[in-house]
Write an enzyme that holds these catalytic residues in place. Sequence first.
Site, PDB file in Angstrom:
ATOM      1  N   TYR A   1       1.011  -1.341   0.009  1.00 51.78           N
ATOM      2  CA  TYR A   1      -0.140   0.032  -0.145  1.00 51.78           C
ATOM      3  C   TYR A   1       0.841   1.083  -0.018  1.00 51.78           C
ATOM      4  CZ  TYR A   1      -3.241   3.387   1.800  1.00 51.78           C
ATOM      5  OH  TYR A   1      -4.131   4.335   1.741  1.00 51.78           O
TER       6      TYR A   1
ATOM      7  N   LYS B   1     -11.826   0.129   5.250  1.00 51.26           N
ATOM      8  CA  LYS B   1     -12.343  -0.667   4.133  1.00 51.26           C
ATOM      9  C   LYS B   1     -13.368  -1.697   4.273  1.00 51.26           C
ATOM     10  CE  LYS B   1      -8.908   1.914   2.528  1.00 51.26           C
ATOM     11  NZ  LYS B   1      -7.421   1.329   2.329  1.00 51.26           N
TER      12      LYS B   1
HETATM   13  C1  LIG Z   1      -6.560   1.757   2.874  1.00 48.99           C
HETATM   14  C2  LIG Z   1      -5.347   0.861   3.488  1.00 48.99           C
HETATM   15  C3  LIG Z   1      -4.115   0.946   4.334  1.00 48.99           C
HETATM   16  C4  LIG Z   1      -4.263   2.369   5.164  1.00 48.99           C
HETATM   17  O1  LIG Z   1      -5.470   2.478   5.748  1.00 48.99           O
HETATM   18  P1  LIG Z   1      -5.985   3.930   6.481  1.00 48.99           P
HETATM   19  O2  LIG Z   1      -7.217   3.458   7.268  1.00 48.99           O
HETATM   20  O3  LIG Z   1      -6.470   4.574   5.215  1.00 48.99           O
HETATM   21  O4  LIG Z   1      -4.873   4.492   7.296  1.00 48.99           O
HETATM   22  C5  LIG Z   1      -3.284   0.202   4.749  1.00 48.99           C
HETATM   23  N1  LIG Z   1      -3.085  -0.985   3.809  1.00 48.99           N
HETATM   24  C6  LIG Z   1      -4.164  -1.341   2.762  1.00 48.99           C
HETATM   25  C7  LIG Z   1      -3.970  -2.556   2.029  1.00 48.99           C
HETATM   26  C8  LIG Z   1      -5.047  -0.357   2.553  1.00 48.99           C
HETATM   27  O5  LIG Z   1      -6.002  -0.473   1.264  1.00 48.99           O
END
Ligand SMILES: *Cc1c(COP(=O)(O)O)cnc(C)c1O
Length: 404
Positions: free
Chosen positions: A123, A220
């Site tokens: 990421y 997510k």
């Molecule tokens: C979105 C995401 C993150 C970061 O998460 P946040 O809640 O935006 O801080 C980390 N790893 C993956 C795979 C992501 O999709």
Amino acid sequence: MPPDSKAKSAITPEPRPEQGTATRIIHNRRHRDSFGSPYSPVYNTTTYRFPDTASLEDVIEGRAPGNLYTRWGSNPSICELEQGLACLEHCEQALAFASGMAAISACLFAHGRNGIVCVGDLYGGTQELLARHLQPLGIPVTFLLHNESGLLADALTRPGMLVYCESPANPTLGILDIRELAQSAHAGGALLAVDNTFASPINQRPITLGADLSIHSASKFLGGHSDITAGAVMASEERIRPVAEWRKNLGQILAPETAALLSRSLRTLPVRIKQHNENAMAVARAMADHPAIKRVLYPGLPGFPGHGLAAKQMDGFGGVLTIEIEGGREQAAKVADNLEIFLLATSLGGVESLVSQPCATSHHGISREERERHGISDGMLRLSVGLEDARDLVADLQQALGRL
Ligand SMILES: *Cc1c(COP(=O)(O)O)cnc(C)c1O
């Protein structure tokens, strides 16, 4: 309203281990209130009152259980959420955070100070944290490509290092063999942490495959409605303890209100993920033989390079897929712009379908050569397939591709 004096007990029975995940998560509650609400109230408090100094000292010195201060993680709404998160991931403990990046950074500080070896695509935020902040602090960081996991043993140059990966990875959906990585990490005296955001705990539980830490952006799939920013770390009691220390002193706790909202989301996680899996499969299949599409990257398609491995270590193939449009960057942008149901937005895992072009968003800051080295082409569109009717999503893609 008078309190229900016949309430069976202040603490309800724990969900039983032989029960299924959906049953356990729906009945995950620690407190039964006096009014008979099926779910716990939200404890919007930063502090707790004690009857006298002796009781306060008992809690501070660990002689008695009790809550002291919410930033430390001692808050009933947060603890209830963490109990649910641990239940989903089939592991001993979980910690909730204010964001996915907060969870990742606490893990890296707690377990990565002797050196971090990353395998495969990461990421963007994690990549930036490692390269721009942790490396300059003197923490050795090595990046191995997806197909370089064979070099892991050599990269583990000293004891107590951390191996870090994502599977499925963004945006190529590359699958890594978690069992094998855990064995190599442990053989080299290292721990393995897996960012499990793309799979969700319903589709994959890295700790049961041998990993030491599983990390989530709860913004997510766990939150699932694009209205919560939060994160989570799941691990054994022993591995969680140092992470909790960092969370406390970096001040990364989430608000109790957000914790309660996330607990609510978790109750529908099993059924949401089932439908995300089904919808993404339907979209992947429909796109696989479309003439305007060069490739569909989805672990559920038998022709996908990681399909066999995904079928072995996952219970479902997830709600994210990437399509590669013939003609490259401009054609892909046109498809994204032509879509009507899919919203043009970064992020993933919500009830609504989203589309984003990695070269213009998540991988914008990386040179074209570097993107190609990671198998990311300019014609790619990442789709987060939501919970709309699958046939409407397919029709939307077909109309957008038809207008090229
Ligand atoms: C979105 C995401 C993150 C970061 O998460 P946040 O809640 O935006 O801080 C980390 N790893 C993956 C795979 C992501 O999709």
